[in-house]
Design a protein around this motif. Structure first.
Motif, PDB file in Angstrom:
ATOM      1  N   ARG A  62       0.831  -1.203   0.000  1.00 51.92           N
ATOM      2  CA  ARG A  62       0.000   0.000   0.000  1.00 51.92           C
ATOM      3  C   ARG A  62       0.869   1.258   0.000  1.00 51.92           C
ATOM      4  O   ARG A  62       0.545   2.247  -0.646  1.00 51.92           O
ATOM      5  N   GLN A  63       1.980   1.172   0.726  1.00 49.25           N
ATOM      6  CA  GLN A  63       2.876   2.309   0.835  1.00 49.25           C
ATOM      7  C   GLN A  63       3.590   2.602  -0.490  1.00 49.25           C
ATOM      8  O   GLN A  63       3.780   3.752  -0.855  1.00 49.25           O
ATOM      9  N   GLU A  64       3.969   1.567  -1.213  1.00 52.73           N
ATOM     10  CA  GLU A  64       4.738   1.788  -2.440  1.00 52.73           C
ATOM     11  C   GLU A  64       3.866   2.102  -3.653  1.00 52.73           C
ATOM     12  O   GLU A  64       4.360   2.612  -4.653  1.00 52.73           O
ATOM     13  N   MET A  65       2.570   1.816  -3.594  1.00 49.37           N
ATOM     14  CA  MET A  65       1.709   1.963  -4.773  1.00 49.37           C
ATOM     15  C   MET A  65       1.743   3.362  -5.396  1.00 49.37           C
ATOM     16  O   MET A  65       1.897   3.473  -6.616  1.00 49.37           O
ATOM     17  N   PRO A  66       1.624   4.454  -4.632  1.00 47.98           N
ATOM     18  CA  PRO A  66       1.718   5.779  -5.266  1.00 47.98           C
ATOM     19  C   PRO A  66       3.086   6.025  -5.916  1.00 47.98           C
ATOM     20  O   PRO A  66       3.181   6.723  -6.928  1.00 47.98           O
ATOM     21  N   LEU A  67       4.133   5.438  -5.362  1.00 44.12           N
ATOM     22  CA  LEU A  67       5.472   5.592  -5.943  1.00 44.12           C
ATOM     23  C   LEU A  67       5.580   4.816  -7.246  1.00 44.12           C
ATOM     24  O   LEU A  67       6.222   5.278  -8.201  1.00 44.12           O
ATOM     25  N   LEU A  68       4.956   3.650  -7.308  1.00 42.40           N
ATOM     26  CA  LEU A  68       4.934   2.883  -8.551  1.00 42.40           C
ATOM     27  C   LEU A  68       4.194   3.655  -9.634  1.00 42.40           C
ATOM     28  O   LEU A  68       4.617   3.676 -10.795  1.00 42.40           O
ATOM     29  N   GLU A  69       3.107   4.290  -9.254  1.00 48.42           N
ATOM     30  CA  GLU A  69       2.335   5.088 -10.209  1.00 48.42           C
ATOM     31  C   GLU A  69       3.192   6.212 -10.784  1.00 48.42           C
ATOM     32  O   GLU A  69       3.192   6.452 -11.991  1.00 48.42           O
ATOM     33  N   LYS A  70       3.961   6.881  -9.931  1.00 50.77           N
ATOM     34  CA  LYS A  70       4.841   7.957 -10.406  1.00 50.77           C
ATOM     35  C   LYS A  70       5.902   7.409 -11.355  1.00 50.77           C
ATOM     36  O   LYS A  70       6.160   7.989 -12.413  1.00 50.77           O
ATOM     37  N   MET A  71       6.510   6.283 -11.008  1.00 51.99           N
ATOM     38  CA  MET A  71       7.522   5.675 -11.885  1.00 51.99           C
ATOM     39  C   MET A  71       6.909   5.301 -13.233  1.00 51.99           C
ATOM     40  O   MET A  71       7.519   5.525 -14.276  1.00 51.99           O
ATOM     41  N   TYR A  72       5.724   4.735 -13.196  1.00 52.87           N
ATOM     42  CA  TYR A  72       5.058   4.356 -14.433  1.00 52.87           C
ATOM     43  C   TYR A  72       4.854   5.580 -15.327  1.00 52.87           C
ATOM     44  O   TYR A  72       5.177   5.553 -16.517  1.00 52.87           O
ATOM     45  N   GLU A 148      12.577   2.712  -3.745  1.00 52.53           N
ATOM     46  CA  GLU A 148      12.174   2.935  -5.127  1.00 52.53           C
ATOM     47  C   GLU A 148      13.346   3.412  -5.981  1.00 52.53           C
ATOM     48  O   GLU A 148      13.346   3.253  -7.199  1.00 52.53           O
ATOM     49  N   ALA A 149      14.378   3.948  -5.334  1.00 50.16           N
ATOM     50  CA  ALA A 149      15.582   4.351  -6.078  1.00 50.16           C
ATOM     51  C   ALA A 149      16.218   3.144  -6.768  1.00 50.16           C
ATOM     52  O   ALA A 149      16.727   3.261  -7.888  1.00 50.16           O
ATOM     53  N   ALA A 150      16.167   1.985  -6.132  1.00 54.27           N
ATOM     54  CA  ALA A 150      16.695   0.759  -6.752  1.00 54.27           C
ATOM     55  C   ALA A 150      15.845   0.374  -7.955  1.00 54.27           C
ATOM     56  O   ALA A 150      16.367  -0.108  -8.966  1.00 54.27           O
ATOM     57  N   TYR A 151      14.530   0.574  -7.869  1.00 54.62           N
ATOM     58  CA  TYR A 151      13.647   0.287  -8.996  1.00 54.62           C
ATOM     59  C   TYR A 151      14.005   1.179 -10.182  1.00 54.62           C
ATOM     60  O   TYR A 151      14.122   0.713 -11.311  1.00 54.62           O
ATOM     61  N   ILE A 152      14.154   2.456  -9.895  1.00 57.99           N
ATOM     62  CA  ILE A 152      14.451   3.419 -10.960  1.00 57.99           C
ATOM     63  C   ILE A 152      15.793   3.104 -11.608  1.00 57.99           C
ATOM     64  O   ILE A 152      15.937   3.179 -12.834  1.00 57.99           O
ATOM     65  N   ALA A 153      16.772   2.724 -10.807  1.00 58.27           N
ATOM     66  CA  ALA A 153      18.087   2.355 -11.357  1.00 58.27           C
ATOM     67  C   ALA A 153      17.952   1.168 -12.310  1.00 58.27           C
ATOM     68  O   ALA A 153      18.574   1.155 -13.393  1.00 58.27           O
ATOM     69  N   GLN A 154      17.147   0.176 -11.955  1.00 58.77           N
ATOM     70  CA  GLN A 154      16.943  -0.983 -12.829  1.00 58.77           C
ATOM     71  C   GLN A 154      16.225  -0.581 -14.118  1.00 58.77           C
ATOM     72  O   GLN A 154      16.592  -1.027 -15.204  1.00 58.77           O
ATOM     73  N   ILE A 155      15.217   0.247 -13.995  1.00 60.71           N
ATOM     74  CA  ILE A 155      14.466   0.699 -15.172  1.00 60.71           C
ATOM     75  C   ILE A 155      15.399   1.425 -16.130  1.00 60.71           C
ATOM     76  O   ILE A 155      15.433   1.130 -17.331  1.00 60.71           O
ATOM     77  N   LYS A 156      16.176   2.371 -15.618  1.00 56.33           N
ATOM     78  CA  LYS A 156      17.094   3.136 -16.471  1.00 56.33           C
ATOM     79  C   LYS A 156      18.127   2.237 -17.129  1.00 56.33           C
ATOM     80  O   LYS A 156      18.435   2.387 -18.308  1.00 56.33           O
TER      81      LYS A 156
END
Length: 161
Positions: A62-72, A148-156
């Protein structure tokens, strides 16, 4: 199913988060989205895909969901796709959460735990990163603020390939 529920219950009490490299083809799952459309992972070949397994009862999810939306929103035009795979047994629980936390990426129904078992999900949330060729590259289990910084690093990293 019993294995998944037992593992998830044990994970609720875990305080550590784990992440690591993966290899091999991603399972070719097909699930129905909340809009009623079937979504097949193999059809997303050519895109970087994050498959995020979550449940409405999971606090970190629940906590990460808004952050996932921003990344998307930040990376979708660059070739990034995010699939939110919900494992709630009751559709009403999922839909109640989504009514309060609107998101624009596809949310898929895995109430039968078919995709969870195919990916061998052991924690909530679990995020699998898949490259443009359909290969799993990275798994992140759990969530703590700032990760979420680790997620963004993987995406990039995957978009640059």
């Amino acid at each position: 199913m019993k294995k998944l529920l037992t593992t998830l219950a044990a994970t609720l009490f875990a305080v550590s988060v784990s992440a690591g490299e993966l290899s091999g083809k991603a399972p070719d799952i097909t699930l129905k989205s909340t809009t009623g459309k079937n979504v097949r992972l193999a059809d997303l070949k050519g895109k970087v895909v994050m498959v995020n397994f979550w449940a409405s009862w999971c606090g970190p999810c629940r906590q990460e969901m808004p952050l996932l939306e921003k990344m998307y929103k930040d990376y979708k035009d660059a070739g990034f796709e995010l699939l939110g795979v919900n494992i709630d047994a009751e559709v009403e629980d999922r839909d109640g959460f989504l009514a309060d936390t609107p998101i624009s990426f596809p949310v898929l129904d895995d109430s039968a735990n078919l995709a969870s078992e195919a990916f061998d999900v052991e924690a909530m949330p679990s995020s699998f990163f898949i490259d443009k060729d359909g290969n799993m590259t990275y798994l992140h289990k759990g969530y703590k603020p700032g990760e979420e910084a680790a997620y963004i690093a993987q995406i990039k990293k995957l978009l640059a390939k």
